[in-house]
Design an enzyme around this catalytic site. Structure first.
Site, mmCIF file in Angstrom:
data_model
loop_
_atom_site.group_PDB
_atom_site.id
_atom_site.type_symbol
_atom_site.label_atom_id
_atom_site.label_comp_id
_atom_site.label_asym_id
_atom_site.label_seq_id
_atom_site.Cartn_x
_atom_site.Cartn_y
_atom_site.Cartn_z
ATOM 1 N N ASN A 146 0.801 -1.236 0.000
ATOM 2 C CA ASN A 146 0.000 0.000 0.000
ATOM 3 C C ASN A 146 0.833 1.284 0.000
ATOM 4 O OD1 ASN A 146 0.802 -0.532 2.605
ATOM 5 N ND2 ASN A 146 -1.113 0.132 3.544
ATOM 6 N N LYS A 169 12.734 -6.314 0.848
ATOM 7 C CA LYS A 169 11.876 -7.039 -0.102
ATOM 8 C C LYS A 169 10.517 -6.341 -0.178
ATOM 9 C CE LYS A 169 9.051 -10.441 0.376
ATOM 10 N NZ LYS A 169 8.015 -9.881 -0.523
ATOM 11 N N GLY A 221 2.931 -5.568 7.241
ATOM 12 C CA GLY A 221 2.000 -6.419 6.504
ATOM 13 C C GLY A 221 0.887 -6.907 7.402
ATOM 14 N N SER A 222 0.314 -8.032 7.037
ATOM 15 C CA SER A 222 -0.874 -8.514 7.748
ATOM 16 C C SER A 222 -0.509 -9.262 9.032
ATOM 17 C CB SER A 222 -1.657 -9.451 6.823
ATOM 18 O OG SER A 222 -0.864 -10.569 6.535
ATOM 19 N N PRO A 224 -1.511 -12.362 10.020
ATOM 20 C CA PRO A 224 -1.077 -13.769 9.830
ATOM 21 C C PRO A 224 0.374 -13.879 9.368
ATOM 22 C CG PRO A 224 -3.221 -13.405 8.804
ATOM 23 C CD PRO A 224 -2.733 -12.066 9.251
ATOM 24 N N THR A 225 0.797 -13.002 8.449
ATOM 25 C CA THR A 225 2.199 -13.066 8.000
ATOM 26 C C THR A 225 3.129 -12.623 9.127
ATOM 27 O OG1 THR A 225 1.407 -12.479 5.796
ATOM 28 C CG2 THR A 225 3.771 -12.444 6.116
ATOM 29 N N GLU A 243 4.759 -4.146 12.035
ATOM 30 C CA GLU A 243 3.739 -3.122 11.757
ATOM 31 C C GLU A 243 2.602 -3.836 11.048
ATOM 32 O OE1 GLU A 243 3.676 -0.115 12.706
ATOM 33 O OE2 GLU A 243 5.738 0.395 13.189
ATOM 34 N N CYS A 277 -3.431 0.817 6.807
ATOM 35 C CA CYS A 277 -3.472 0.016 8.039
ATOM 36 C C CYS A 277 -4.121 0.730 9.218
ATOM 37 C CB CYS A 277 -2.050 -0.382 8.406
ATOM 38 S SG CYS A 277 -0.936 1.028 8.476
ATOM 39 N N GLU A 457 8.117 2.808 14.230
ATOM 40 C CA GLU A 457 8.819 3.465 13.133
ATOM 41 C C GLU A 457 8.705 4.960 13.374
ATOM 42 O OE1 GLU A 457 7.209 1.497 9.551
ATOM 43 O OE2 GLU A 457 9.001 0.262 9.701
HETATM 44 N N1 NAD Z 1 1.066 -1.148 10.581
HETATM 45 C C1 NAD Z 1 1.553 -0.684 9.448
HETATM 46 O O1 NAD Z 1 2.417 0.181 9.448
HETATM 47 C C2 NAD Z 1 1.048 -1.217 8.119
HETATM 48 C C3 NAD Z 1 1.309 -0.481 6.967
HETATM 49 C C4 NAD Z 1 0.843 -0.974 5.756
HETATM 50 C C5 NAD Z 1 0.137 -2.183 5.706
HETATM 51 N N2 NAD Z 1 -0.118 -2.868 6.834
HETATM 52 C C6 NAD Z 1 -0.892 -4.116 6.792
HETATM 53 O O2 NAD Z 1 -0.485 -4.905 5.691
HETATM 54 C C7 NAD Z 1 -1.563 -5.702 5.207
HETATM 55 C C8 NAD Z 1 -1.671 -5.546 3.704
HETATM 56 O O3 NAD Z 1 -0.448 -5.770 3.098
HETATM 57 P P1 NAD Z 1 -0.084 -7.139 2.369
HETATM 58 O O4 NAD Z 1 -1.323 -7.760 1.789
HETATM 59 O O5 NAD Z 1 1.070 -6.860 1.479
HETATM 60 O O6 NAD Z 1 0.388 -8.032 3.597
HETATM 61 P P2 NAD Z 1 1.048 -9.497 3.572
HETATM 62 O O7 NAD Z 1 1.214 -9.886 4.980
HETATM 63 O O8 NAD Z 1 0.297 -10.392 2.678
HETATM 64 O O9 NAD Z 1 2.464 -9.286 2.874
HETATM 65 C C9 NAD Z 1 3.407 -8.358 3.367
HETATM 66 C C10 NAD Z 1 4.787 -8.766 2.892
HETATM 67 O O10 NAD Z 1 5.164 -10.000 3.490
HETATM 68 C C11 NAD Z 1 5.634 -10.894 2.483
HETATM 69 N N3 NAD Z 1 5.361 -12.250 2.947
HETATM 70 C C12 NAD Z 1 4.219 -12.968 2.788
HETATM 71 N N4 NAD Z 1 4.333 -14.160 3.412
HETATM 72 C C13 NAD Z 1 5.565 -14.204 3.976
HETATM 73 C C14 NAD Z 1 6.260 -15.159 4.756
HETATM 74 N N5 NAD Z 1 5.713 -16.336 5.094
HETATM 75 N N6 NAD Z 1 7.512 -14.878 5.182
HETATM 76 C C15 NAD Z 1 8.082 -13.688 4.876
HETATM 77 N N7 NAD Z 1 7.472 -12.733 4.120
HETATM 78 C C16 NAD Z 1 6.221 -12.981 3.684
HETATM 79 C C17 NAD Z 1 4.887 -10.449 1.255
HETATM 80 O O11 NAD Z 1 5.510 -10.904 0.076
HETATM 81 C C18 NAD Z 1 4.911 -8.950 1.396
HETATM 82 O O12 NAD Z 1 6.139 -8.415 0.984
HETATM 83 C C19 NAD Z 1 -2.792 -5.171 5.915
HETATM 84 O O13 NAD Z 1 -3.150 -6.046 6.955
HETATM 85 C C20 NAD Z 1 -2.326 -3.847 6.501
HETATM 86 O O14 NAD Z 1 -3.041 -3.430 7.615
HETATM 87 C C21 NAD Z 1 0.350 -2.412 8.050
#
Ligand code: NAD
Length: 483
Positions: A146, A169, A221-222, A224-225, A243, A277, A457
């Site tokens: 995002n 990455k 990211g999310s 679960p990840t 985050e 997020c 951050e």
């Molecule tokens: N808190 C924050 O600052 C913030 C900012 C932006 C987005 N987000 C969150 O991110 C999510 C959306 O982003 P997304 O769909 O890219 O998230 P995602 O968790 O699907 O992926 C995030 C990153 O992790 C990588 N990844 C996926 N599986 C992995 C694994 N098993 N091991 C290592 N890396 C892995 C992905 O390739 C990607 O680069 C939403 O839940 C959002 O709230 C949080």
């Protein structure tokens, strides 16, 4: 996307070919290969070599290079913003704001680089101790789709200022703009390899988290990840910054300035197509002003210009990809089935311009008649969907606002200064806004409570997440042995 994997115990070879779709047009514009274990190792080794040079530089030297990188970002702002818009689909107007916060972050940490010191402590008999703040080594950054350029900047600026190297990455959905950041750091004068970019998805991310020469992982990211990353990093006892997602409350009291509260609710829900997020997607409105507030929010939401995000006056572009669009529309269907009322939007949108007909557009949605137990109120939708809920008392709304596993952000609109501070003190969220929403000055720490993650951050505190403290004990007399 094709994935071949082969393991013979010694060699692991993973080849994934990603198709890069452009959300604006819904067309493939490029393909790229993912980094496998070998490429990840090469990136880490080259970062390690660069780290040896970088860590020896004084804070002032690092500061000068970061300032130069910030200058180049400013100079190339329009170009980077355009790439970001093509990459992600957000309006170019907003992408420029992301680029601004990126160079500001570099400037901020450049300013701190020279003042990262330890302390001196006098001990009995003339002996003394001191502490040194030292870099961690090769840090890994893993980003979401995002805010691709901004996330890479927010992670790399403090990391590099502290004397670390970084392998980053980006998300495979937005692989392009981070490469520009690598190019800019190199042009600014960092040692080659200090900021490396590897491409790929989960497998590449896992190789990074498991690599023995990686000292820290910072992930956006999310949830679960995030959990998987924490588990992987724990095997090497590596510190992590997480985050993660959110489902933040925005509380509007009846004594607020209603025009500002409406603007705040729009900012809290519709930036970057709602794919933010910290969005305040649970909008709690005190019953006395519910109708007035809702009417105005719906009116403003209908006015949002959807279309080609590269056009200056567009304020909402396409969502990131087709499956995410369907996911968001699915939440709206479910909300209707659970009794919420669609007050506007929530439909697929085909912009008038024929070239955009295959893009991933939808109309921003306001849901009324929402109840705490509904899926749209409990789960992160990550799209342009605002849920409006009503409340009567402060105590009641606080209880309901905190009744979530997330804790990234929260907001309150009121003219009562005592109530404002009393309420934010009770809100279980890492970032709270009073009479505004979704502003992120780089001087202030950003990060979550509860399942929205930990670590921060931005702000001065982030230095602590990218450095370690060494204690040195100096004896000025003779050794007093107990033996
Ligand atoms: N808190 C924050 O600052 C913030 C900012 C932006 C987005 N987000 C969150 O991110 C999510 C959306 O982003 P997304 O769909 O890219 O998230 P995602 O968790 O699907 O992926 C995030 C990153 O992790 C990588 N990844 C996926 N599986 C992995 C694994 N098993 N091991 C290592 N890396 C892995 C992905 O390739 C990607 O680069 C939403 O839940 C959002 O709230 C949080």
């Amino acid at each position: 996307m094709q994935s071949l994997s082969e393991t013979d115990g010694l060699i692991m070879f993973i080849l994934e070919i990603y198709l890069l779709f452009i959300p604006i047009l819904g067309r493939v514009i490029a393909t790229f290969l993912c980094s496998g274990e070998k490429e990840v190792d090469l990136a880490v080794q080259s970062a390690k070599a660069a780290f040896k040079i970088w860590r020896k530089k004084s804070g002032m030297e690092r500061s000068r290079i970061l300032l130069e990188a910030a200058r180049i970002i400013r100079e190339r702002k329009d170009e980077i913003a355009t790439v970001e818009t093509i990459n992600n689909g957000k309006s170019v107007f907003e992408a420029r704001l992301d680029i601004d916060t990126s160079w500001q972050c570099l400037e901020y940490y450049a300013g701190l680089a020279a003042s990262m010191g330890g302390e001196h402590v006098q001990l009995p008999g003339g002996s003394f101790g001191y502490t040194r703040r030292e870099p961690l080594g090769v840090c890994v950054g893993i980003g979401a789709w995002n805010y691709p350029f901004q996330i890479a900047s927010w992670k790399s600026a403090p990391a590099l200022a502290c004397g670390n190297a970084m392998v980053f990455k980006p998300s495979p959905f937005t692989p392009v703009s981070t490469l520009l950041l690598a190019e800019i750091y190199t042009e600014a004068g960092v040692p080659p390899g200090l900021f490396n970019v590897v491409q790929g998805g989960a497998a590449t991310g896992q190789f990074l988290c498991q690599h023995r020469d990686v000292a820290k992982v910072s992930f956006t990211g999310s949830v679960p990840t995030g959990k998987k990353i924490m588990e992987l990093a724990s095997k090497g006892v590596k510190p992590v910054t997480l985050e993660l997602g959110g489902k933040s409350p925005l509380i509007i009291f009846s004594d607020c300035d209603i025009e500002n509260a409406v603007r705040g609710a729009m900012m809290a829900n519709f930036l970057t197509q709602g794919e933010v997020c910290c969005n305040g997607t649970r909008v709690f409105v005190q019953r006395e002003i519910l109708d007035k507030f809702t009417e105005e929010v719906v009116k403003q939401t209908k006015k949002i210009k959807i279309g080609d995000p590269l056009e200056e006056d567009t304020r909402m572009g396409p969502l990131i990809n087709r499956s995410h669009l369907q996911h968001v529309l699915g939440f709206i269907e479910q909300a209707k089935n659970e009794g919420a009322k669609v007050l506007c939007g929530g439909d697929l949108c085909v912009p008038e311009d024929p070239k955009l007909k295959d893009g991933y557009y939808m109309t921003p949605c306001v849901l009324g008649n929402c109840k705490d137990g509904m899926t749209c109120v409990k789960e992160e939708i990550f799209g342009p969907v605002m849920s409006i809920l009503s409340f009567d008392t402060e105590a009641e709304v606080l209880e309901r606002a905190n009744d979530t596993n997330f804790g990234l952000a929260a907001g309150v609109f009121t003219r009562d200064i005592q109530r404002a501070h009393r309420v934010v003190a009770e809100l279980q969220a890492g970032v709270c806004y009073i009479n505004n929403y979704n502003v992120s000055p780089v001087e202030l720490p950003f990060g979550g409570y509860k399942m929205s993650g930990f670590g921060r951050e931005n702000g001065r505190v982030t230095i602590e997440y990218y450095s370690q403290l060494k204690t040195i004990c100096v004896e000025m007399g003779d050794v007093e042995s107990v033996f």
